[in-house]
Each structure stands twice: as C-alpha cells, then as structure tokens.
Design a protein around this motif. Sequence first.
Motif, short mmCIF file in Angstrom:
data_model
loop_
_atom_site.label_atom_id
_atom_site.label_comp_id
_atom_site.label_asym_id
_atom_site.label_seq_id
_atom_site.Cartn_x
_atom_site.Cartn_y
_atom_site.Cartn_z
N ILE A 1 0.83 -1.21 0.00
CA ILE A 1 0.00 0.00 0.00
C ILE A 1 0.87 1.27 0.00
N LYS A 2 2.13 1.12 -0.35
CA LYS A 2 3.07 2.24 -0.33
C LYS A 2 2.64 3.36 -1.27
N SER A 3 1.97 3.04 -2.36
CA SER A 3 1.57 4.06 -3.31
C SER A 3 0.49 4.98 -2.74
N LEU B 1 -0.40 4.94 1.12
CA LEU B 1 0.14 5.34 2.42
C LEU B 1 1.66 5.40 2.31
N SER B 2 2.18 6.57 1.97
CA SER B 2 3.60 6.72 1.66
C SER B 2 4.50 6.49 2.87
N ASP B 3 4.03 6.91 4.04
CA ASP B 3 4.87 6.80 5.24
C ASP B 3 3.99 6.69 6.47
N LEU B 4 4.51 5.98 7.48
CA LEU B 4 3.82 5.83 8.76
C LEU B 4 4.86 5.63 9.85
N LYS B 5 4.84 6.52 10.82
CA LYS B 5 5.77 6.44 11.95
C LYS B 5 4.99 6.58 13.25
N ILE B 6 5.42 5.83 14.26
CA ILE B 6 4.85 5.91 15.61
C ILE B 6 5.96 6.33 16.56
N ARG B 7 5.69 7.38 17.34
CA ARG B 7 6.69 7.91 18.26
C ARG B 7 6.18 7.91 19.70
N ALA B 8 7.08 7.73 20.64
CA ALA B 8 6.71 7.80 22.06
C ALA B 8 7.93 8.23 22.87
N SER B 9 7.68 9.02 23.91
CA SER B 9 8.77 9.44 24.79
C SER B 9 8.22 9.73 26.18
N TYR B 10 9.07 9.53 27.17
CA TYR B 10 8.73 9.86 28.55
C TYR B 10 10.02 10.29 29.25
N GLY B 11 9.92 11.36 30.04
CA GLY B 11 11.13 11.84 30.69
C GLY B 11 10.82 12.81 31.81
N VAL B 12 11.86 13.12 32.57
CA VAL B 12 11.76 14.03 33.71
C VAL B 12 12.83 15.10 33.56
N ALA C 1 1.81 9.91 5.87
CA ALA C 1 1.93 10.60 4.59
C ALA C 1 1.14 9.81 3.55
N PHE C 2 0.32 10.52 2.77
CA PHE C 2 -0.48 9.89 1.73
C PHE C 2 -0.06 10.42 0.36
#
Length: 217
Positions: free
Chosen positions: A58-60, A62-73, A125-126
């Motif tokens: 399905i790249k044509s 949905l060009s890109d897909l990223k999942i991000r997560a962070s936790y900090g003090v 990204a589509f």
Amino acid sequence: MISSCYPVSTMIMMTVTILPVASVVTAVHACHPRTGWGNFWSVSGMWNVGAEKFMQSIKSVLSDLKIRASYGVNGNQPGALYGYMGLYSYGQNYMGGGGSYESALPNPNLKWEKNYNLNLGLDLAFINRIFVSLEYYNRDTKDLLYNRPISSTTGFQNYLGNLGQLNNRGWELELRTINFAGNNFNWTSVLNMTHNKKRLYHWMVIGPVYRGKLVYP
C-alpha cells in the motif's frame, strides 16, 4: 550526562538519556545539599512502520507511517541565590549605628520543581502530498516553586517553597498538503489545531519553621 541510542532494527530506534544535576546558581547552592541534586532522565522510541515489508503493498497510497513515544523528567531549580537559607541583610540603622536584620526565612526542604512529560505521536503521509502529524501530550509539574505569602506578624511577607501540582494535557494536529510543486513555483497549505486542558491541584504546603513554630500550615 549519559545518552545512548539503540537501533533495535532498521525500523525501530530507542534513545535513553540520564542527567544528574546539582542545584547551583552561579556556583551558589539554591537548594539544600540534602535536596540539591536532581536526577533527570528520558526514554524515547520510534517505529518506522512505513519501512516494514508488510506495508509495501500500500506504499503508493500510504507513503509513510511512523509511531513515536517518549517519557522523561526534567526540572527547574530556584532562581534565588541561597534560596533555602535564612538570611541577614545590612542597611538598617539603629540608634545611629549600622545594623542587620532577618531578610529571608530558611526552608531546608526547598527542592527542584520537576516536570514529568509523556508524548505520543503518529506521522502519516499519503501519496507523498498529504502529511498528517498527530501528537498527544501529558505534562505533570510537581513541587511547584512559589513565593508563598505568610502573615506579616512574623516580620516577613513570603517565603520560597514547593507546593502543588500542575497538569497540562492535550493534543496537537498538523495537516500539510502539497497542492502544486513545480520548478519555479510551489504551493503548500498548513492547518494546525490544538487543544489543552490545565488543572491545578494539591495546592498546599508545609511551611518553614520560624523560631520553633510552623509559620504556615
């Protein structure tokens, strides 16, 4: 500071940072030596889902897909020099002679204001022309630094202490489109939406001891 980056795979990346910090303002301790050290750290990770093999069909679309997560003090130290100490100052005269007076109450329990941050993000990204970024955040600020007012019968108007907790949470959305891309002319559109909810709670403090008595419960 200790910072390490761990490439779990070509599509997954993790970063760990540890930062022990002493409370020092121009080489003078702002917090008591017992509470003057702050241990701050963060952990973050990203999964480039769009680069996985199962996404190629399905790249044509949905060009890109990223999942991000962070936790900090992280933290904020008191800006006042000698913030935890009881101070005497000069400049008051008595019977024609120079004198000193108590100008600040001691607070040996004064410590860092700390922020606990959680961030979750999704990037899409589509057809390489429509880009969507969605982020959720939750930030808890504990041990807020505050000049707490007290009864003037003590001879003081306030003292620096830690009290309460502040929570900020919400989401941010960005939509960016490439409407036209040419050799001499580009046309893009950007839409931003945000929502934030703020809540203040645990608004209480145990005051410093003044001549053996609790000034402000």
